[in-house]
Motif scaffolding. Structure first.
Motif, PDB file in Angstrom:
ATOM      1  N   THR A  90     -45.198  32.976  -9.541  1.00 10.72           N
ATOM      2  CA  THR A  90     -44.323  33.921  -8.845  1.00 10.72           C
ATOM      3  C   THR A  90     -43.225  34.436  -9.766  1.00 10.72           C
ATOM      4  O   THR A  90     -42.598  35.463  -9.473  1.00 10.72           O
ATOM      5  CB  THR A  90     -43.693  33.282  -7.598  1.00 10.72           C
ATOM      6  OG1 THR A  90     -42.716  32.291  -7.987  1.00 10.72           O
ATOM      7  CG2 THR A  90     -44.747  32.608  -6.728  1.00 10.72           C
ATOM      8  N   ALA A  91     -42.976  33.715 -10.872  1.00  3.11           N
ATOM      9  CA  ALA A  91     -41.966  34.135 -11.850  1.00  3.11           C
ATOM     10  C   ALA A  91     -42.592  34.838 -13.046  1.00  3.11           C
ATOM     11  O   ALA A  91     -41.876  35.234 -13.974  1.00  3.11           O
ATOM     12  CB  ALA A  91     -41.172  32.920 -12.328  1.00  3.11           C
ATOM     13  N   ALA A  92     -43.903  34.997 -13.028  1.00  2.00           N
ATOM     14  CA  ALA A  92     -44.593  35.696 -14.111  1.00  2.00           C
ATOM     15  C   ALA A  92     -44.687  37.180 -13.786  1.00  2.00           C
ATOM     16  O   ALA A  92     -44.457  37.595 -12.637  1.00  2.00           O
ATOM     17  CB  ALA A  92     -45.981  35.098 -14.292  1.00  2.00           C
ATOM     18  N   PRO A  93     -45.007  38.030 -14.769  1.00  2.37           N
ATOM     19  CA  PRO A  93     -45.195  39.456 -14.475  1.00  2.37           C
ATOM     20  C   PRO A  93     -46.200  39.655 -13.346  1.00  2.37           C
ATOM     21  O   PRO A  93     -47.272  39.051 -13.342  1.00  2.37           O
ATOM     22  CB  PRO A  93     -45.719  40.013 -15.800  1.00  2.37           C
ATOM     23  CG  PRO A  93     -45.112  39.116 -16.831  1.00  2.37           C
ATOM     24  CD  PRO A  93     -45.137  37.748 -16.217  1.00  2.37           C
ATOM     25  N   GLY A  94     -45.828  40.472 -12.377  1.00  2.00           N
ATOM     26  CA  GLY A  94     -46.662  40.688 -11.204  1.00  2.00           C
ATOM     27  C   GLY A  94     -46.343  39.776 -10.046  1.00  2.00           C
ATOM     28  O   GLY A  94     -46.809  39.995  -8.923  1.00  2.00           O
ATOM     29  N   ALA A 107     -38.598  30.936   2.111  1.00  4.30           N
ATOM     30  CA  ALA A 107     -39.211  31.272   0.825  1.00  4.30           C
ATOM     31  C   ALA A 107     -40.618  31.824   1.056  1.00  4.30           C
ATOM     32  O   ALA A 107     -41.469  31.154   1.638  1.00  4.30           O
ATOM     33  CB  ALA A 107     -39.279  30.037  -0.064  1.00  4.30           C
ATOM     34  N   PHE A 108     -40.838  33.045   0.629  1.00  2.00           N
ATOM     35  CA  PHE A 108     -42.210  33.558   0.575  1.00  2.00           C
ATOM     36  C   PHE A 108     -42.391  34.329  -0.713  1.00  2.00           C
ATOM     37  O   PHE A 108     -41.419  34.818  -1.303  1.00  2.00           O
ATOM     38  CB  PHE A 108     -42.585  34.368   1.821  1.00  2.00           C
ATOM     39  CG  PHE A 108     -41.726  35.548   2.125  1.00  2.00           C
ATOM     40  CD1 PHE A 108     -41.935  36.773   1.530  1.00  2.00           C
ATOM     41  CD2 PHE A 108     -40.693  35.440   3.056  1.00  2.00           C
ATOM     42  CE1 PHE A 108     -41.149  37.877   1.840  1.00  2.00           C
ATOM     43  CE2 PHE A 108     -39.906  36.528   3.372  1.00  2.00           C
ATOM     44  CZ  PHE A 108     -40.132  37.750   2.765  1.00  2.00           C
ATOM     45  N   PHE A 109     -43.634  34.403  -1.167  1.00  2.00           N
ATOM     46  CA  PHE A 109     -43.850  34.798  -2.547  1.00  2.00           C
ATOM     47  C   PHE A 109     -45.261  35.331  -2.754  1.00  2.00           C
ATOM     48  O   PHE A 109     -46.163  35.147  -1.930  1.00  2.00           O
ATOM     49  CB  PHE A 109     -43.616  33.593  -3.467  1.00  2.00           C
ATOM     50  CG  PHE A 109     -44.176  32.300  -2.931  1.00  2.00           C
ATOM     51  CD1 PHE A 109     -45.506  31.957  -3.135  1.00  2.00           C
ATOM     52  CD2 PHE A 109     -43.381  31.443  -2.198  1.00  2.00           C
ATOM     53  CE1 PHE A 109     -46.030  30.786  -2.631  1.00  2.00           C
ATOM     54  CE2 PHE A 109     -43.890  30.266  -1.677  1.00  2.00           C
ATOM     55  CZ  PHE A 109     -45.218  29.924  -1.897  1.00  2.00           C
ATOM     56  N   HIS A 110     -45.390  35.987  -3.904  1.00  2.14           N
ATOM     57  CA  HIS A 110     -46.683  36.503  -4.350  1.00  2.14           C
ATOM     58  C   HIS A 110     -46.874  36.065  -5.797  1.00  2.14           C
ATOM     59  O   HIS A 110     -45.934  36.150  -6.595  1.00  2.14           O
ATOM     60  CB  HIS A 110     -46.704  38.037  -4.272  1.00  2.14           C
ATOM     61  CG  HIS A 110     -47.920  38.640  -4.880  1.00  2.14           C
ATOM     62  ND1 HIS A 110     -49.139  38.645  -4.250  1.00  2.14           N
ATOM     63  CD2 HIS A 110     -48.113  39.235  -6.094  1.00  2.14           C
ATOM     64  CE1 HIS A 110     -50.034  39.238  -5.025  1.00  2.14           C
ATOM     65  NE2 HIS A 110     -49.427  39.606  -6.152  1.00  2.14           N
ATOM     66  N   PRO A 111     -48.033  35.539  -6.195  1.00  6.62           N
ATOM     67  CA  PRO A 111     -49.249  35.374  -5.398  1.00  6.62           C
ATOM     68  C   PRO A 111     -49.098  34.265  -4.349  1.00  6.62           C
ATOM     69  O   PRO A 111     -48.456  33.247  -4.610  1.00  6.62           O
ATOM     70  CB  PRO A 111     -50.302  34.994  -6.437  1.00  6.62           C
ATOM     71  CG  PRO A 111     -49.717  35.321  -7.772  1.00  6.62           C
ATOM     72  CD  PRO A 111     -48.248  35.189  -7.616  1.00  6.62           C
ATOM     73  N   ARG A 112     -49.702  34.477  -3.211  1.00  7.67           N
ATOM     74  CA  ARG A 112     -49.700  33.485  -2.149  1.00  7.67           C
ATOM     75  C   ARG A 112     -50.514  32.274  -2.588  1.00  7.67           C
ATOM     76  O   ARG A 112     -51.551  32.407  -3.245  1.00  7.67           O
ATOM     77  CB  ARG A 112     -50.295  34.086  -0.888  1.00  7.67           C
ATOM     78  CG  ARG A 112     -50.268  33.180   0.325  1.00  7.67           C
ATOM     79  CD  ARG A 112     -50.869  33.887   1.517  1.00  7.67           C
ATOM     80  NE  ARG A 112     -50.863  33.046   2.703  1.00  7.67           N
ATOM     81  CZ  ARG A 112     -51.407  33.396   3.860  1.00  7.67           C
ATOM     82  NH1 ARG A 112     -52.008  34.585   3.979  1.00  7.67           N
ATOM     83  NH2 ARG A 112     -51.356  32.587   4.900  1.00  7.67           N
ATOM     84  N   LEU A 162     -36.194  42.482 -12.252  1.00  4.15           N
ATOM     85  CA  LEU A 162     -34.925  41.773 -12.096  1.00  4.15           C
ATOM     86  C   LEU A 162     -34.996  40.455 -12.872  1.00  4.15           C
ATOM     87  O   LEU A 162     -34.975  39.365 -12.291  1.00  4.15           O
ATOM     88  CB  LEU A 162     -34.638  41.513 -10.616  1.00  4.15           C
ATOM     89  CG  LEU A 162     -34.556  42.754  -9.729  1.00  4.15           C
ATOM     90  CD1 LEU A 162     -34.696  42.383  -8.259  1.00  4.15           C
ATOM     91  CD2 LEU A 162     -33.239  43.489  -9.977  1.00  4.15           C
ATOM     92  N   PRO A 163     -35.109  40.532 -14.195  1.00  5.47           N
ATOM     93  CA  PRO A 163     -35.356  39.322 -14.988  1.00  5.47           C
ATOM     94  C   PRO A 163     -34.272  38.255 -14.861  1.00  5.47           C
ATOM     95  O   PRO A 163     -34.559  37.061 -14.968  1.00  5.47           O
ATOM     96  CB  PRO A 163     -35.464  39.852 -16.420  1.00  5.47           C
ATOM     97  CG  PRO A 163     -34.768  41.181 -16.397  1.00  5.47           C
ATOM     98  CD  PRO A 163     -35.034  41.740 -15.030  1.00  5.47           C
ATOM     99  N   HIS A 164     -33.017  38.667 -14.624  1.00  2.76           N
ATOM    100  CA  HIS A 164     -31.954  37.671 -14.489  1.00  2.76           C
ATOM    101  C   HIS A 164     -32.146  36.817 -13.240  1.00  2.76           C
ATOM    102  O   HIS A 164     -31.823  35.624 -13.239  1.00  2.76           O
ATOM    103  CB  HIS A 164     -30.587  38.357 -14.461  1.00  2.76           C
ATOM    104  CG  HIS A 164     -30.353  39.246 -13.278  1.00  2.76           C
ATOM    105  ND1 HIS A 164     -31.070  40.405 -13.061  1.00  2.76           N
ATOM    106  CD2 HIS A 164     -29.478  39.128 -12.231  1.00  2.76           C
ATOM    107  CE1 HIS A 164     -30.645  40.973 -11.945  1.00  2.76           C
ATOM    108  NE2 HIS A 164     -29.698  40.223 -11.430  1.00  2.76           N
ATOM    109  N   LEU A 165     -32.700  37.419 -12.178  1.00  5.25           N
ATOM    110  CA  LEU A 165     -32.968  36.657 -10.966  1.00  5.25           C
ATOM    111  C   LEU A 165     -34.250  35.840 -11.083  1.00  5.25           C
ATOM    112  O   LEU A 165     -34.331  34.733 -10.557  1.00  5.25           O
ATOM    113  CB  LEU A 165     -33.051  37.595  -9.760  1.00  5.25           C
ATOM    114  CG  LEU A 165     -31.729  38.225  -9.318  1.00  5.25           C
ATOM    115  CD1 LEU A 165     -31.954  39.193  -8.173  1.00  5.25           C
ATOM    116  CD2 LEU A 165     -30.725  37.143  -8.902  1.00  5.25           C
TER     117      LEU A 165
END
Length: 265
Positions: free
Chosen positions: A247-251, A145-150, A203-206
């Motif tokens: 990470t699930a918000a816009p951006g 698992a890696f993501f933005h924002p860090r 990809l809102p469903h994901l």
């Protein structure tokens, strides 16, 4: 094949498993179908989230679904009855070591990560396969698992899940070692490949089905245990989850890798 299920047997966990199965159905089950009349063992069916996929994608199979939890089996029966009413499943409340019969194929999804001795379980399953039979195993790897924002706070709550699962004898990083496990258990023609999930606002469903309702919900399932073990304070935990939700918000973006392995007898 007893387990200490780190996520708990709760209504929230049942919802998470359902969301995960529906969102990732094509990703995880793509390439897996069994011929009508094939005898298939689903080892560790849980609440039936994957069972529905098996019976709808391979109609006409003789499916035996086994689990050690009677409550989970009851939910699995209801789920299949609601979503695949014409399917016939032979439900068993049993441990794998209680089985003494033969199958053409075995399907195992998100089970090995909870076992103290996954190699022994795979060896036992190989003994249940007919010559030329196959096993399909799907597992995740939480450090993929890696993501933005860090965020170090977000990473810390993920690490709590990894460490708590290790304390119960499980391995939430097991996906990366499927190939050697299957090989050591004596399977032939072992092939493992990554199945990657990537989610962003396009990809809102994901974002909803995986980032929020599968991964973040999975981390949240160990909240009380992590705080009780003093791995994080309540405030630190809340900060980590809040950052993970970004990470699930816009951006925001989120990436995770599952591993799918197939072997033969």
């Amino acid at each position: 094949m007893g387990t200490d299920y780190v996520h708990g047997y709760t209504p929230a966990e049942t919802r998470r498993l359902s969301d995960q199965a529906g969102t990732l159905a094509d990703l995880l089950h793509g390439g897996t179908t069994y011929a009508p009349g094939s005898r298939v063992l689903e080892a560790g069916c849980g609440v039936g989230a994957q069972t529905v996929q098996l019976v709808t994608r391979s109609p006409g199979i003789e499916l035996v679904s086994v689990d050690i939890s009677e409550d989970s089996l009851a939910q699995a029966k209801a789920r299949v009855a609601a979503n695949a009413p014409n399917a016939t499943v032979d439900w068993r409340h049993a441990d794998l070591h209680d089985l003494d019969e033969k199958f053409d194929h075995v399907f195992v999804c998100f089970v090995l990560e909870h076992l103290r001795d996954p190699r022994s379980a795979l060896t036992r399953l190989r003994g249940l396969l007919n010559p030329g039979g196959t096993i399909t195993v799907i597992e995740g790897d939480h450090q993929s698992a890696f993501f933005h924002p860090r965020s170090t706070q977000a990473q810390a709550v993920i690490d709590c899940l990894v460490d708590l699962q290790a304390e119960t004898g499980g391995d939430s990083l097991i996906g990366r070692r499927l190939q050697p496990l299957l090989d050591d258990a004596g399977y032939d023609d072992v092939h493992v490949e990554p199945r990657t999930v990537y989610a962003d606002q396009t990809l809102p469903h994901l974002v909803d089905g995986f980032t929020r309702k599968t991964f973040i919900a999975m981390v949240e399932s160990v909240r009380d245990r992590a705080i009780a073990a003093r791995m994080r304070t309540e405030s630190e935990w809340n900060d980590g989850i809040r950052d993970l939700e970004k990470t699930a918000a816009p951006g925001g973006t989120f990436h995770y890798t599952f591993f799918k392995g197939v072997g033969r007898t």
